[in-house]
Design an enzyme around this catalytic site. Sequence first.
Site, PDB file in Angstrom:
ATOM      1  N   ASP A   1      37.726  -6.904 -22.224  1.00 59.94           N
ATOM      2  CA  ASP A   1      38.008  -6.224 -20.964  1.00 59.94           C
ATOM      3  C   ASP A   1      39.102  -5.264 -21.117  1.00 59.94           C
ATOM      4  OD1 ASP A   1      40.028  -8.180 -20.864  1.00 59.94           O
ATOM      5  OD2 ASP A   1      40.655  -7.855 -18.761  1.00 59.94           O
TER       6      ASP A   1
ATOM      7  N   GLU B   1      41.628 -10.704 -19.469  1.00 61.25           N
ATOM      8  CA  GLU B   1      43.185 -10.458 -19.813  1.00 61.25           C
ATOM      9  C   GLU B   1      43.787  -9.453 -19.124  1.00 61.25           C
ATOM     10  OE1 GLU B   1      46.703  -9.835 -21.944  1.00 61.25           O
ATOM     11  OE2 GLU B   1      45.205  -8.168 -21.429  1.00 61.25           O
ATOM     12  N   GLU B   2      43.385  -8.379 -18.651  1.00 66.06           N
ATOM     13  CA  GLU B   2      43.923  -7.360 -18.163  1.00 66.06           C
ATOM     14  C   GLU B   2      44.333  -7.493 -16.692  1.00 66.06           C
ATOM     15  OE1 GLU B   2      45.535  -5.510 -19.574  1.00 66.06           O
ATOM     16  OE2 GLU B   2      44.314  -4.677 -21.584  1.00 66.06           O
TER      17      GLU B   2
END
Length: 460
Positions: A91, A156-157
């Site tokens: 991502d 993750e972001e």
Amino acid sequence: MNAPSPAIDKYLDENGQRFEEELCQLLRIESVSAVAAHKADIQRAAEWVLGQFKTLGFACEVIATAGHPIVFAQSPTVAGAATVLVYGHYDVQPPDPLNEWISPPFEPTVRDGNLYARGSTDDKGQMFTHVKSAEAWIRTAGRLPVNLKYLIEGEEEVGSANLEKFVDKNRQRLACDIIVISDTSQFAPGQPAITYGLKGIAYFELRLAGPSQDLHSGVFGGAVANPANALVRMIAALINERGQIQVPGFYDDVAPVAQAEREQMRKLGFDDADFMRQLGVEALAGEEGFTTLERRWARPTCDINGLTSGYQGEGSKTVLPARASAKFSFRLVPNQDPAKIEASLRGMLAKLCPPGIKMDLVAYHGTPAVVVPLDSPYMAAASRAIEKGFGKKPVFIREGGSIPVVSTFHEKLGVDTLLLGWGQNDDNTHSPNEKFCLADFHRGIKASAHLWEELSAIRA
Ligand code: BES
Ligand code: ZN
């Protein structure tokens, strides 16, 4: 097992351009995790990553979560060899502001030896080096020297909210000797690094509401609480003029930076003037009494990430806005607890909130800081591999970014992580014109290929 080094080098040389083209395919997929409209792109990115592992003959699957899917893959078993878990994320951050990109964020473009695209360095390009190094081993030696597992996620972001549960429920499947992540940076061009510390984070949004709708600021102003006025007062109270965070008890658990570590940082020879030039600022700012590297790597910070209220269109409009909000986050250092900070922040803001304003504090995500031991055989192995890939011994650094899963891995699997970053500080991560140096991409693949061999020797 002997590394077929000349064969691997030859393979990397002959296939390097194809690796770049494949990376560009992944970079064209707009896998922005924060934006719901990109759900299908997220799925496509996961499937694309899966396709890579299928080609390598790995056991692999896309695993659905309550949020974005996880790609899990496993290489054929090499009995008696160490098991390495590679983590990465497919991502990316939103590409805004779009008009500041020289070439469009999802049309990868090479300029001056750099590949420009959202996600080029963070983390598609870096993650991909560990896929291509495995390919090089398999296509030349017919097998890998270690057991490889890959966990490539899509959140993750946005704080890896669903990953903790996955790791917790899949301890056996994820069992490994060491974890490898390339999602950080080198110290400087030509100076590779191993990162031994990352900051934690606690991310919030403060929403303030005043009158039931926007009002004429002349007719009502000064008699009715203005949420924008209240917001700036409340947010400004978070930090004092000496750069110290004012949330009660904020520093109570902060691990001080040891004198020896301060000395190590000083020896790295960081140049404030260069840094200022790179960023286009005329002065640096931060907590009094600390150097730039200490502030960036080892001291907690607070930054507003977004501010919204009132009229933002062309020209002027005399309005008393009905609502105001701010997104802001604290970067945390070892021993600080995001939950404790949230509780204290809530109390502080409630006291600061003036009459006539309703407040709502949303906590988005929190993760503690991490520091990994420097004196392990894994660190030594990684250092040798980087020296072979980059032609220079790495230095040991900390960084200010966060990778939430690192503390989760430590807690749930009891395994440490090697943070081997191939990026550069001026890669424009999370900003317009993100780039990844193509030479670093290829050096990263080479270092990774050596890493598998170096790690295989550790546990037989
Ligand atoms: N790759 C970064 C983390 C990073 C960047 C570490 C530079 C060291 C140097 C990662 O993808 C990232 O940006 N993480 C977020 C995590 C957050 C959303 C929980 C971050 O640090 O803002
Ligand atoms: Zn990243």
